[in-house]
Design an enzyme around this catalytic site. Sequence first.
Site, mmCIF file in Angstrom:
data_model
loop_
_atom_site.group_PDB
_atom_site.id
_atom_site.type_symbol
_atom_site.label_atom_id
_atom_site.label_comp_id
_atom_site.label_asym_id
_atom_site.label_seq_id
_atom_site.Cartn_x
_atom_site.Cartn_y
_atom_site.Cartn_z
ATOM 1 C CB CYS A 2 64.161 -58.548 -40.245
ATOM 2 S SG CYS A 2 64.784 -60.469 -40.013
ATOM 3 N NE ARG A 27 61.361 -54.319 -37.417
ATOM 4 C CZ ARG A 27 60.339 -54.567 -36.956
ATOM 5 N NH1 ARG A 27 59.933 -53.456 -35.976
ATOM 6 N NH2 ARG A 27 59.455 -55.571 -37.030
ATOM 7 C CD1 TRP A 81 68.431 -60.165 -33.939
ATOM 8 C CD2 TRP A 81 66.871 -61.707 -34.059
ATOM 9 N NE1 TRP A 81 68.503 -60.940 -32.655
ATOM 10 C CE2 TRP A 81 67.605 -62.002 -32.878
ATOM 11 C CE3 TRP A 81 65.947 -62.788 -34.416
ATOM 12 C CZ2 TRP A 81 67.295 -63.004 -32.075
ATOM 13 C CZ3 TRP A 81 65.596 -63.654 -33.360
ATOM 14 C CH2 TRP A 81 66.237 -63.755 -32.238
ATOM 15 C CG ASN A 107 59.850 -58.546 -39.627
ATOM 16 O OD1 ASN A 107 59.070 -57.668 -39.512
ATOM 17 N ND2 ASN A 107 60.336 -59.405 -39.076
ATOM 18 N N GLY A 108 59.622 -61.977 -40.250
ATOM 19 C CA GLY A 108 58.797 -62.706 -39.639
ATOM 20 C C GLY A 108 59.331 -64.141 -39.743
ATOM 21 C CD GLU A 484 64.815 -53.444 -16.736
ATOM 22 O OE1 GLU A 484 64.397 -54.499 -16.873
ATOM 23 O OE2 GLU A 484 65.194 -52.674 -17.433
ATOM 24 C CE LYS A 488 68.287 -52.630 -19.670
ATOM 25 N NZ LYS A 488 66.636 -52.776 -19.680
ATOM 26 C CD GLU A 491 68.950 -55.891 -22.214
ATOM 27 O OE1 GLU A 491 68.635 -55.088 -21.481
ATOM 28 O OE2 GLU A 491 68.287 -55.787 -23.458
ATOM 29 C CG HIS A 507 65.928 -70.500 1.246
ATOM 30 N ND1 HIS A 507 65.865 -71.304 2.124
ATOM 31 C CD2 HIS A 507 65.416 -69.224 1.444
ATOM 32 C CE1 HIS A 507 64.920 -70.573 3.190
ATOM 33 N NE2 HIS A 507 64.850 -69.402 2.763
ATOM 34 C CE LYS A 604 64.235 -50.034 -27.935
ATOM 35 N NZ LYS A 604 64.402 -50.242 -26.362
HETATM 36 C C1 F6R Z 1 65.519 -55.095 -22.563
HETATM 37 C C2 F6R Z 1 64.439 -55.220 -23.697
HETATM 38 C C3 F6R Z 1 63.408 -56.321 -23.692
HETATM 39 C C4 F6R Z 1 62.030 -55.760 -23.989
HETATM 40 C C5 F6R Z 1 61.273 -56.862 -24.512
HETATM 41 C C6 F6R Z 1 59.806 -56.478 -24.550
HETATM 42 O O1 F6R Z 1 66.257 -53.804 -22.206
HETATM 43 O O2 F6R Z 1 64.575 -54.217 -24.091
HETATM 44 O O3 F6R Z 1 63.693 -57.129 -22.508
HETATM 45 O O4 F6R Z 1 61.617 -55.327 -22.805
HETATM 46 O O5 F6R Z 1 61.846 -57.438 -25.694
HETATM 47 O O6 F6R Z 1 59.689 -55.460 -25.732
HETATM 48 P P1 F6R Z 1 58.550 -54.687 -25.746
HETATM 49 O O7 F6R Z 1 58.545 -53.600 -24.632
HETATM 50 O O8 F6R Z 1 58.776 -53.748 -27.188
HETATM 51 O O9 F6R Z 1 57.456 -55.409 -25.886
#
Ligand code: F6R
Length: 609
Positions: A2, A27, A81, A107-108, A484, A488, A491, A507, A604
């Site tokens: 949030c 957020r 969120w 927020n929290g 990774e 991507k 997501e 396996h 994010k």
């Molecule tokens: C994926 C992504 C998340 C962040 C994770 C950690 O694209 O962005 O997996 O990497 O939430 O976030 P930070 O780096 O802000 O601690």
Amino acid sequence: MCGIVGYIGERKAVPILINGLLSLEYRGYDSAGIAVLNNNSSNENNYQLEIVKDKGRVNNLKNNDKIKDLIGNVGIAHTRWATHGIPSKENSHPHIDNTGKFAVVHNGIIENYTSLRRKLINNGYKLYSETDTEVIPNLINMYYSGDILKAVSDTMKELKGSYAIEVISEFCPDKIIIAKKDSPLVIGTSEKGNYIASDIPAILTYTNKFYFLDDEEISVVQKDSVEFYDINLSQIHKSIKTIELDSQSSEKNGYEDFMLKEIYEQPNAVRETIGSRLSLSEKTNLNIDYIDFKKFNRIFIVACGTAMHAGMAAKPIFEKFCKIPTEVDVASEFRYRNPLIDEHTFCIFISQSGETADTIAAVKLAKSFSATTLSIVNVIGSSITRFSDYTIYTHAGPEIAVASTKAYTCQVTLLGILAIYMAEFLGYDDKNLQSFKLALLKLPDKLKEVLDTSKTLKKYAKKIFNQHDLYFIGRGSDYAVCMEGSLKLKEISYIHSEAYASGELKHGPIALIEKDTTIIGVITDSLTSKKTISNLEEAISRGAKVLLITNQNIDNDKIDFTVSIPPIHTLLSPIISIVPLQFFAYYIAKFKNLDVDKPRNLAKSVTVE
Ligand code: F6R
């Protein structure tokens, strides 16, 4: 998660609040709302609390007809969120108390909200939403006897969990009361009023002078003053920090999406991250001269999601050049599993936002065992930087798209520089280290090259964007990249995908391969390339189609499509080979007509555990 914004001053609050919310949508974007203290009468003391809120994104709120009735100069706002309760109008913030006199955004997560709800109900209060937040305005009302500051501090003493809150009330229309614990909150100050936000960029257009609120502190923000108190209401002094950031770099600059812009920014972001830290003729400079690396017998790299994958990519760099056993852990696991750490452990935390709740908790845990803590962070002044013994910044610039791209490449780059710094300190400065250094300095140019070659993937993405399952395989550093690349894709395209170490395929997972299943192979290490090719052949024999990302000369006519990427030191290949996989996920999401920058269910900054 949030995002929250607030304004009090001589300007109209709503445009400032909407702008701030738009920049904080990373957020969360399940619902948005604003509360303003309006004065429609000739009596200058007659203020009324007016609220407009709804399910959906900030633009939905912006286009709501009722917004134009909010004309006051004092307001608070929220983009949500969802944690407790579905995304709905009822669960949107701001929340009010039963008398409608106090409005709160939060927020929290209030962990003890069930018992607080019970307490309020026993005291005759009614709760209308499913949220944890609604207890806060009602507790403030219960404790209010003419002094709002005291009511907020009494409420804070009841709350368990995390919170950044803003409170406004008709009883004190010249104030916004704010408080925080384990969720971020900054105050920007200017001659035209004072601004509050979850992060600096949300209000950077108005000021570059900031106060940072610490945990369990309260602030009374008025149009021309800001006062600070601890939870027991003893006044404290804080000084202003000037932040030099460029608010323009948060714009799309002609790109269709922030993610695409951020993918293209990688050569420059990595160049900025290298900066003057690394040169062939001098010792590496990181401004961490007080750490005695000789005392460490173990390194932990701790992070979440993409940042954790950056740690996986960097682990072999530390082991090769610093010769210290290195373990990579997910922060949410590390914090609860009693890891074996002591004063001989060096703990590296990685976070783009610097606000990830699990990573912050992991830093605190490591410190409590006397480990040395160093964080690699992108957002200047964020919470993790304040808890860690040392911080080094990636200079990726603001990363707005939820799916991380340039932050990852900069994190691996900076981890490489840190490993070089440590190896030099430990006296392992040999020709292997020199050639690694040279390769690292070439990264920005190699990234430029790979941006060009990756575009060829659009055609392949068009062919397979309707598939339901994809698999990635690679060995060593390539396996880290596969993890990774697979994240991507999940997501932003909502396609199920998994990443396996190539040798693991037979396996178990090979049972999933059938006619036309797509497997993406990543091969950048000549030592193991033949092994992974054999694993790909095993899959092809069972009907799989293969997309290969490689910098090796692989002549195999059974491979469906190959993307050739520039050669680079094997240990740095994750910074190059991830780029085609970023494009791959991007193109697939575009072909599926999805919102690339704001994928469903994600945010994010993950400020809850
Ligand atoms: C994926 C992504 C998340 C962040 C994770 C950690 O694209 O962005 O997996 O990497 O939430 O976030 P930070 O780096 O802000 O601690």
